[in-house]
Structures are given as structure tokens and as C-alpha cells.
Write a protein that holds these residues in place. Structure first.
Motif, mmCIF file in Angstrom:
data_model
loop_
_atom_site.group_PDB
_atom_site.id
_atom_site.type_symbol
_atom_site.label_atom_id
_atom_site.label_comp_id
_atom_site.label_asym_id
_atom_site.label_seq_id
_atom_site.Cartn_x
_atom_site.Cartn_y
_atom_site.Cartn_z
ATOM 1 N N ARG A 6 0.862 -1.183 0.000
ATOM 2 C CA ARG A 6 0.000 0.000 0.000
ATOM 3 C C ARG A 6 0.889 1.220 0.000
ATOM 4 O O ARG A 6 1.926 1.224 0.638
ATOM 5 C CB ARG A 6 -0.876 0.033 1.245
ATOM 6 N N ALA A 131 -12.609 1.593 5.656
ATOM 7 C CA ALA A 131 -11.422 1.779 4.810
ATOM 8 C C ALA A 131 -10.379 2.616 5.537
ATOM 9 O O ALA A 131 -9.183 2.297 5.502
ATOM 10 C CB ALA A 131 -11.811 2.440 3.481
ATOM 11 N N ASN A 132 -10.828 3.655 6.208
ATOM 12 C CA ASN A 132 -9.884 4.494 6.952
ATOM 13 C C ASN A 132 -9.330 3.775 8.168
ATOM 14 O O ASN A 132 -8.211 4.036 8.595
ATOM 15 C CB ASN A 132 -10.533 5.817 7.353
ATOM 16 N N TRP A 134 -8.518 0.644 8.167
ATOM 17 C CA TRP A 134 -7.394 -0.113 7.621
ATOM 18 C C TRP A 134 -6.204 0.802 7.393
ATOM 19 O O TRP A 134 -5.068 0.439 7.683
ATOM 20 C CB TRP A 134 -7.785 -0.800 6.305
ATOM 21 N N GLY A 139 -3.130 -1.040 7.150
ATOM 22 C CA GLY A 139 -3.628 -2.152 6.353
ATOM 23 C C GLY A 139 -3.016 -3.495 6.719
ATOM 24 O O GLY A 139 -2.062 -3.594 7.468
#
Length: 144
Positions: A6, A131-132, A134, A139
Motif C-alpha cells: 500500500r 477503509a480508513n 485499515w 492495512g
């Protein structure tokens, strides 16, 4: 690129992570139609990882003053996208309260178009917050 494949993200923190966690959990219950069918529609006791219907609604509209939601940026919300999504969800819940009164339950709300709008808005905010989450944790590690 970091080991987890990422791109690096800026440090994302809020002042009150437990308040954020409660909001995220309640919002994701509002977004989970299978949970609605399995628990709320059956008027069953809520499992430990879920929220009773009225409590989930209250977390969204009572713990944060919707009219002052912007002041929670960096306090509970990580970014403008979360804030805007929250304002949309809160607005949809307030419309529902305006139509049904403040003491409605899931069975009152479920057949209404207003409830559908709440669920759609909750799904959007839940997805952003998860999502935030992660990103906050940088992540999951993906080995290649």
C-alpha cells in the motif's frame, strides 16, 4: 512501496478514538441489512458485537450534534469525506424522525423509503470508516 503493498499514508489519528469506534460500529449495524433481518426484524436480543436499533440511531444523532458536526473533524472524523457522509446519514435519520416521531422502532422504519435512504447513507459512511480504519492500521500485511 511499503511491505504491505500500500502506498504510505499520512498519520491518521483522531482525538477520541473510542467515540469514533462506537460511531463506526453503530453505523455499520445500520448498514447491515442481514443483521436487520436476523436481529432487529425478529426483535431478538442484540448479540454482543451489535447494537440495538434505538441505540444505533441514538449514537448517530445524539452523541454528535449534527449542526456542529464540522467541529468533530479530527476529533471523531478523519477527513472531509467522512464528515460529509455523516452529515448525509444524520440528515436522513432526522427526516425519518420527523415522519415517524422519535420513538419509532425498526418495524416502523423498515417499510419506508426514508429507511432505505438511511441504509444507503449508512453503507457509504461505514465503508469510508472501515477503509480508513485499515489505513489507520496501515492495512493488512500482504506477502508477495
Amino acid at each position: 512501496m511499503p511491505e504491505n503493498n500500500r502506498p504510505p499514508s499520512p498519520a491518521m489519528e483522531v482525538k477520541y478514538p473510542s467515540m469514533r469506534s462506537n460511531l463506526r460500529s453503530a453505523v455499520c449495524c445500520l448498514a447491515d441489512e442481514q443483521f436487520h433481518a436476523d436481529v432487529w426484524a425478529q426483535d431478538l436480543a442484540t448479540p454482543g458485537n451489535g447494537w440495538p436499533f434505538d441505540d444505533a440511531i441514538e449514537v448517530v444523532v445524539d452523541e454528535i450534534d449534527i449542526d456542529k458536526a464540522r467541529s468533530y473533524l479530527g476529533i471523531v472524523f478523519l477527513d472531509e469525506a467522512e464528515l460529509m457522509s455523516y452529515e448525509r446519514l444524520g440528515g436522513e435519520i432526522l427526516k425519518l424522525i420527523g415522519k415517524l416521531g422519535k420513538d419509532f422502532d425498526y418495524r416502523d422504519a423498515a417499510p419506508t423509503d426514508g429507511w432505505h435512504a438511511v441504509v444507503v447513507a449508512a453503507k457509504d459512511l461505514c465503508a469510508l470508516m472501515v477503509a480508513n480504519q485499515w489505513a489507520e492500521a496501515d492495512g493488512p500485511s500482504i506477502s508477495t
